[in-house]
Design a protein around this motif. Structure first.
Motif, short mmCIF file in Angstrom:
data_model
loop_
_atom_site.label_atom_id
_atom_site.label_comp_id
_atom_site.label_asym_id
_atom_site.label_seq_id
_atom_site.Cartn_x
_atom_site.Cartn_y
_atom_site.Cartn_z
N LEU A 15 -2.12 -7.06 9.40
CA LEU A 15 -1.46 -8.19 10.04
C LEU A 15 -2.39 -8.90 11.01
O LEU A 15 -2.35 -10.12 11.16
N ASP A 17 2.86 -10.05 5.92
CA ASP A 17 3.80 -8.95 5.76
C ASP A 17 3.05 -7.74 5.21
O ASP A 17 1.95 -7.86 4.65
N TYR A 18 3.68 -6.55 5.37
CA TYR A 18 3.09 -5.29 4.90
C TYR A 18 4.22 -4.45 4.33
O TYR A 18 5.17 -4.12 5.04
N ASP A 70 -3.12 0.85 9.50
CA ASP A 70 -3.39 -0.06 8.37
C ASP A 70 -2.54 -1.32 8.48
O ASP A 70 -3.01 -2.43 8.23
N LYS A 71 -1.28 -1.12 8.85
CA LYS A 71 -0.38 -2.26 9.00
C LYS A 71 -0.85 -3.18 10.12
O LYS A 71 -0.91 -4.41 9.96
N THR A 78 5.30 -0.93 2.20
CA THR A 78 4.82 0.41 1.85
C THR A 78 5.45 0.85 0.53
O THR A 78 6.67 0.80 0.35
N ASP A 80 0.34 3.40 10.53
CA ASP A 80 0.57 2.16 11.29
C ASP A 80 -0.73 1.40 11.52
O ASP A 80 -0.72 0.16 11.60
N SER A 120 0.84 -1.20 0.00
CA SER A 120 0.00 0.00 0.00
C SER A 120 0.88 1.25 0.00
O SER A 120 2.00 1.24 0.51
N ARG A 123 0.92 4.94 4.70
CA ARG A 123 1.98 4.67 5.67
C ARG A 123 1.46 4.60 7.11
O ARG A 123 2.25 4.51 8.04
#
Length: 233
Positions: free
Chosen positions: A94, A100-101, A89-90, A103, A87, A82, A85
């Motif tokens: 997860l 994994d994520y 969303d990450k 950016t 956090d 994505s 950035r």
């Protein structure tokens, strides 16, 4: 030759999807792309993919809901990508089951490295959970010594515990002659003390169960007159 790992990229920006596809194919992977979220979900669930690369913002269906549904049905690595950035969303991705994520923008070499790492990790996890059953197969007779099951010409045949132990022991030591006394001591774990007739009885039962064609002329357990028995390999 080892079969290529299959990867599905669900990405609505065609230029990014093609760039990722090119680099992964150069690294030896088989890659397919899809630009629509709903179609991507359908492909992911119906296809035999080894790994999924998933953009968060997609037409039709977002990456979060795709991750959740795929994870509920399949055990494959999921990499979210994505431009966002945050956090949150990450953490959300997860938490829904992604592995994994990444950016955007990221280098192609980093993507390839992460793909290889996750595939290797999943392979190790799968292999560590497997226990290969020990199988003895001889001319239509299959003895699964781990599951303690016997199949004759594909049909499972029931055995008592002692019958199975005796058959498995003989089959594991083919072409060797054992006396009745030796078999009694090995299977019943005691000196024969004049009770070796039980070995004869059990050999007869084994033949009735595995010598389907002709128990009188056995092809597996052979009598060596005056000595004992031998399992013919």
């Amino acid at each position: 030759m080892e079969e290529k790992k299959k990867i599905l990229i669900v990405e609505d920006e065609a230029s990014i999807a093609e760039l990722e596809k090119d680099y992964l194919e150069l690294s030896g992977f088989q890659v397919e792309t899809e630009g629509d979220g709903e179609k991507g979900l359908k492909k992911a669930l119906e296809g035999n993919y080894d790994l999924l690369i998933l953009d968060l913002m997609l037409p039709g269906r977002d990456g979060f809901s795709i991750t959740q549904e795929v994870r509920s049905k399949k055990d494959i690595p999921i990499l979210l990508v994505s431009a966002r950035r945050d956090d949150i969303d990450k953490i959300r991705g997860l938490g829904l089951g992604a592995d994994d994520y990444m950016t955007k923008p990221f280098s192609a070499s980093e993507l390839v490295a992460r793909v290889k790492a996750h595939l290797a990790r999943y392979t190790r996890l799968r292999d560590s959970g497997k226990e290969e059953n020990e199988i003895i197969e001889i001319r239509g007779l299959k003895i699964d010594t781990t599951a303690r099951r016997v199949f004759v010409n594909g049909e499972e045949v029931p055995f008592t515990s002692r019958e199975f132990d005796l058959l498995a022991f003989l089959a594991a030591h083919p072409n060797r002659v054992y006396t009745k006394e030796e078999l009694f001591q090995e299977i019943w774990k005691m000196e024969s003390i004049g009770d070796i007739a039980t070995v004869t009885v059990h050999i007869k039962k084994l033949r009735e169960k595995i010598e389907m064609e002709n128990a009188v002329k056995p092809q597996y357990i052979e009598t060596i007159w005056g000595v004992g028995y031998r399992f013919k390999a």
